[in-house]
Design a protein around this motif. Structure first.
Motif, PDB file in Angstrom:
ATOM      1  N   ALA A   1      44.357  -0.597 -23.791  1.00 51.23           N
ATOM      2  CA  ALA A   1      43.218   0.093 -23.172  1.00 51.23           C
ATOM      3  C   ALA A   1      42.320  -0.958 -22.539  1.00 51.23           C
ATOM      4  O   ALA A   1      42.494  -2.158 -22.758  1.00 51.23           O
ATOM      5  CB  ALA A   1      42.449   0.884 -24.227  1.00 51.23           C
ATOM      6  N   LEU A   2      41.367  -0.516 -21.749  1.00 53.62           N
ATOM      7  CA  LEU A   2      40.376  -1.424 -21.181  1.00 53.62           C
ATOM      8  C   LEU A   2      39.067  -1.265 -21.926  1.00 53.62           C
ATOM      9  O   LEU A   2      38.618  -0.150 -22.172  1.00 53.62           O
ATOM     10  CB  LEU A   2      40.151  -1.133 -19.691  1.00 53.62           C
ATOM     11  CG  LEU A   2      41.244  -1.557 -18.734  1.00 53.62           C
ATOM     12  CD1 LEU A   2      40.867  -1.186 -17.307  1.00 53.62           C
ATOM     13  CD2 LEU A   2      41.534  -3.044 -18.834  1.00 53.62           C
ATOM     14  N   PHE A   3      38.458  -2.383 -22.292  1.00 51.89           N
ATOM     15  CA  PHE A   3      37.135  -2.397 -22.891  1.00 51.89           C
ATOM     16  C   PHE A   3      36.321  -3.418 -22.122  1.00 51.89           C
ATOM     17  O   PHE A   3      36.662  -4.602 -22.113  1.00 51.89           O
ATOM     18  CB  PHE A   3      37.206  -2.762 -24.376  1.00 51.89           C
ATOM     19  CG  PHE A   3      35.867  -2.763 -25.046  1.00 51.89           C
ATOM     20  CD1 PHE A   3      35.248  -1.573 -25.382  1.00 51.89           C
ATOM     21  CD2 PHE A   3      35.215  -3.955 -25.314  1.00 51.89           C
ATOM     22  CE1 PHE A   3      34.010  -1.568 -25.994  1.00 51.89           C
ATOM     23  CE2 PHE A   3      33.976  -3.956 -25.921  1.00 51.89           C
ATOM     24  CZ  PHE A   3      33.365  -2.759 -26.269  1.00 51.89           C
ATOM     25  N   LYS A   4      35.293  -2.957 -21.435  1.00 55.17           N
ATOM     26  CA  LYS A   4      34.483  -3.807 -20.559  1.00 55.17           C
ATOM     27  C   LYS A   4      35.371  -4.558 -19.562  1.00 55.17           C
ATOM     28  O   LYS A   4      35.240  -5.760 -19.362  1.00 55.17           O
ATOM     29  CB  LYS A   4      33.629  -4.773 -21.375  1.00 55.17           C
ATOM     30  CG  LYS A   4      32.602  -4.079 -22.232  1.00 55.17           C
ATOM     31  CD  LYS A   4      31.698  -5.057 -22.936  1.00 55.17           C
ATOM     32  CE  LYS A   4      30.657  -4.322 -23.760  1.00 55.17           C
ATOM     33  NZ  LYS A   4      29.775  -5.232 -24.477  1.00 55.17           N
TER      34      LYS A   4
ATOM     35  N   ARG B   1      40.093 -18.479 -24.892  1.00 55.93           N
ATOM     36  CA  ARG B   1      38.855 -18.226 -25.631  1.00 55.93           C
ATOM     37  C   ARG B   1      38.021 -17.185 -24.904  1.00 55.93           C
ATOM     38  O   ARG B   1      38.071 -17.068 -23.689  1.00 55.93           O
ATOM     39  CB  ARG B   1      38.027 -19.509 -25.763  1.00 55.93           C
ATOM     40  CG  ARG B   1      38.656 -20.527 -26.669  1.00 55.93           C
ATOM     41  CD  ARG B   1      37.645 -21.643 -26.962  1.00 55.93           C
ATOM     42  NE  ARG B   1      38.162 -22.528 -27.970  1.00 55.93           N
ATOM     43  CZ  ARG B   1      38.093 -22.285 -29.278  1.00 55.93           C
ATOM     44  NH1 ARG B   1      37.514 -21.208 -29.711  1.00 55.93           N
ATOM     45  NH2 ARG B   1      38.598 -23.130 -30.142  1.00 55.93           N
ATOM     46  N   TYR B   2      37.228 -16.440 -25.667  1.00 53.48           N
ATOM     47  CA  TYR B   2      36.309 -15.474 -25.083  1.00 53.48           C
ATOM     48  C   TYR B   2      35.335 -16.201 -24.163  1.00 53.48           C
ATOM     49  O   TYR B   2      34.859 -17.263 -24.519  1.00 53.48           O
ATOM     50  CB  TYR B   2      35.541 -14.752 -26.202  1.00 53.48           C
ATOM     51  CG  TYR B   2      34.534 -13.753 -25.687  1.00 53.48           C
ATOM     52  CD1 TYR B   2      34.935 -12.489 -25.324  1.00 53.48           C
ATOM     53  CD2 TYR B   2      33.197 -14.111 -25.540  1.00 53.48           C
ATOM     54  CE1 TYR B   2      34.018 -11.576 -24.833  1.00 53.48           C
ATOM     55  CE2 TYR B   2      32.270 -13.199 -25.051  1.00 53.48           C
ATOM     56  CZ  TYR B   2      32.688 -11.941 -24.702  1.00 53.48           C
ATOM     57  OH  TYR B   2      31.790 -11.039 -24.208  1.00 53.48           O
ATOM     58  N   PRO B   3      35.068 -15.753 -22.996  1.00 48.92           N
ATOM     59  CA  PRO B   3      35.409 -14.495 -22.332  1.00 48.92           C
ATOM     60  C   PRO B   3      36.635 -14.589 -21.422  1.00 48.92           C
ATOM     61  O   PRO B   3      36.850 -13.723 -20.592  1.00 48.92           O
ATOM     62  CB  PRO B   3      34.169 -14.199 -21.518  1.00 48.92           C
ATOM     63  CG  PRO B   3      33.701 -15.552 -21.078  1.00 48.92           C
ATOM     64  CD  PRO B   3      34.030 -16.473 -22.238  1.00 48.92           C
ATOM     65  N   ASN B   4      37.433 -15.633 -21.563  1.00 47.72           N
ATOM     66  CA  ASN B   4      38.585 -15.829 -20.683  1.00 47.72           C
ATOM     67  C   ASN B   4      39.917 -15.489 -21.351  1.00 47.72           C
ATOM     68  O   ASN B   4      40.957 -15.968 -20.927  1.00 47.72           O
ATOM     69  CB  ASN B   4      38.616 -17.279 -20.186  1.00 47.72           C
ATOM     70  CG  ASN B   4      37.369 -17.616 -19.398  1.00 47.72           C
ATOM     71  OD1 ASN B   4      36.938 -16.847 -18.554  1.00 47.72           O
ATOM     72  ND2 ASN B   4      36.771 -18.754 -19.688  1.00 47.72           N
ATOM     73  N   GLN B   5      39.882 -14.651 -22.372  1.00 49.85           N
ATOM     74  CA  GLN B   5      41.104 -14.261 -23.071  1.00 49.85           C
ATOM     75  C   GLN B   5      41.948 -13.325 -22.214  1.00 49.85           C
ATOM     76  O   GLN B   5      41.429 -12.632 -21.354  1.00 49.85           O
ATOM     77  CB  GLN B   5      40.766 -13.587 -24.412  1.00 49.85           C
ATOM     78  CG  GLN B   5      40.229 -12.173 -24.298  1.00 49.85           C
ATOM     79  CD  GLN B   5      38.748 -12.078 -23.989  1.00 49.85           C
ATOM     80  OE1 GLN B   5      38.112 -13.027 -23.594  1.00 49.85           O
ATOM     81  NE2 GLN B   5      38.205 -10.884 -24.170  1.00 49.85           N
ATOM     82  N   ASN B   6      43.249 -13.329 -22.457  1.00 52.91           N
ATOM     83  CA  ASN B   6      44.139 -12.396 -21.747  1.00 52.91           C
ATOM     84  C   ASN B   6      44.023 -10.994 -22.335  1.00 52.91           C
ATOM     85  O   ASN B   6      44.103 -10.014 -21.611  1.00 52.91           O
ATOM     86  CB  ASN B   6      45.588 -12.866 -21.817  1.00 52.91           C
ATOM     87  CG  ASN B   6      45.817 -14.140 -21.046  1.00 52.91           C
ATOM     88  OD1 ASN B   6      45.105 -14.440 -20.093  1.00 52.91           O
ATOM     89  ND2 ASN B   6      46.807 -14.910 -21.454  1.00 52.91           N
ATOM     90  N   ILE B   7      43.870 -10.922 -23.651  1.00 57.00           N
ATOM     91  CA  ILE B   7      43.738  -9.637 -24.349  1.00 57.00           C
ATOM     92  C   ILE B   7      42.981  -9.853 -25.651  1.00 57.00           C
ATOM     93  O   ILE B   7      43.068 -10.914 -26.260  1.00 57.00           O
ATOM     94  CB  ILE B   7      45.118  -8.987 -24.624  1.00 57.00           C
ATOM     95  CG1 ILE B   7      44.939  -7.610 -25.271  1.00 57.00           C
ATOM     96  CG2 ILE B   7      46.004  -9.886 -25.448  1.00 57.00           C
ATOM     97  CD1 ILE B   7      46.210  -6.797 -25.366  1.00 57.00           C
ATOM     98  N   THR B   8      42.234  -8.835 -26.038  1.00 58.64           N
ATOM     99  CA  THR B   8      41.553  -8.840 -27.333  1.00 58.64           C
ATOM    100  C   THR B   8      42.271  -7.855 -28.243  1.00 58.64           C
ATOM    101  O   THR B   8      42.558  -6.729 -27.843  1.00 58.64           O
ATOM    102  CB  THR B   8      40.079  -8.414 -27.184  1.00 58.64           C
ATOM    103  OG1 THR B   8      39.426  -9.352 -26.336  1.00 58.64           O
ATOM    104  CG2 THR B   8      39.374  -8.371 -28.525  1.00 58.64           C
TER     105      THR B   8
END
Length: 129
Positions: free
Chosen positions: A106-109, A74-81
């Protein structure tokens, strides 16, 4: 002399080959799901085109054209969005299911993210196995 210089400049403008920036728009026509990367190790794949398969834990509809799916936690502990851009997808069929996505990481934040714009970039994992 001015006319000759102007004529040379005019001719030079039309003889130089114009090139469009085609790299900025990547149209994916086929997705390679042959070697998926586990979502736990996806951060090592930043800048690469890869397939990632994992369970869609939760999602957030930001707008009619943008939905964010969180894989591996779950957000903010997700592996990828996964950022789904475009027409709305049937999310009821995705939440809690293992799904594969193909695209560039890519990286976002400082978190791995993949932008998905084409249906060919999404595949139910049951079809993969």
């Amino acid at each position: 002399m001015k006319y000759l210089c102007a004529l040379i400049c005019f001719v030079a403008l039309f003889t130089v080959k114009a090139s469009a920036q085609t790299d900025s728009v990547k149209k994916i026509t086929t997705a390679d799901f042959s070697k998926p990367v586990p979502s736990k190790t996806i951060a090592a794949e930043v800048g690469h085109m890869v397939a990632v398969c994992d369970t869609v834990v939760d999602y957030r509809v930001v707008s009619p054209a943008l939905t964010l799916l969180n894989l591996g936690g779950r957000y903010p502990n997700q592996n990828i969005t996964i950022a789904l851009k475009g027409p709305k997808v049937n999310l009821a069929n995705m939440k809690g299911k293992a799904v594969c996505f193909y695209g560039e990481i890519a990286l976002f934040k400082n978190k791995p993210e993949m932008v998905v714009t084409e249906p060919v970039q999404i595949m139910d994992i049951s079809k993969y196995q």
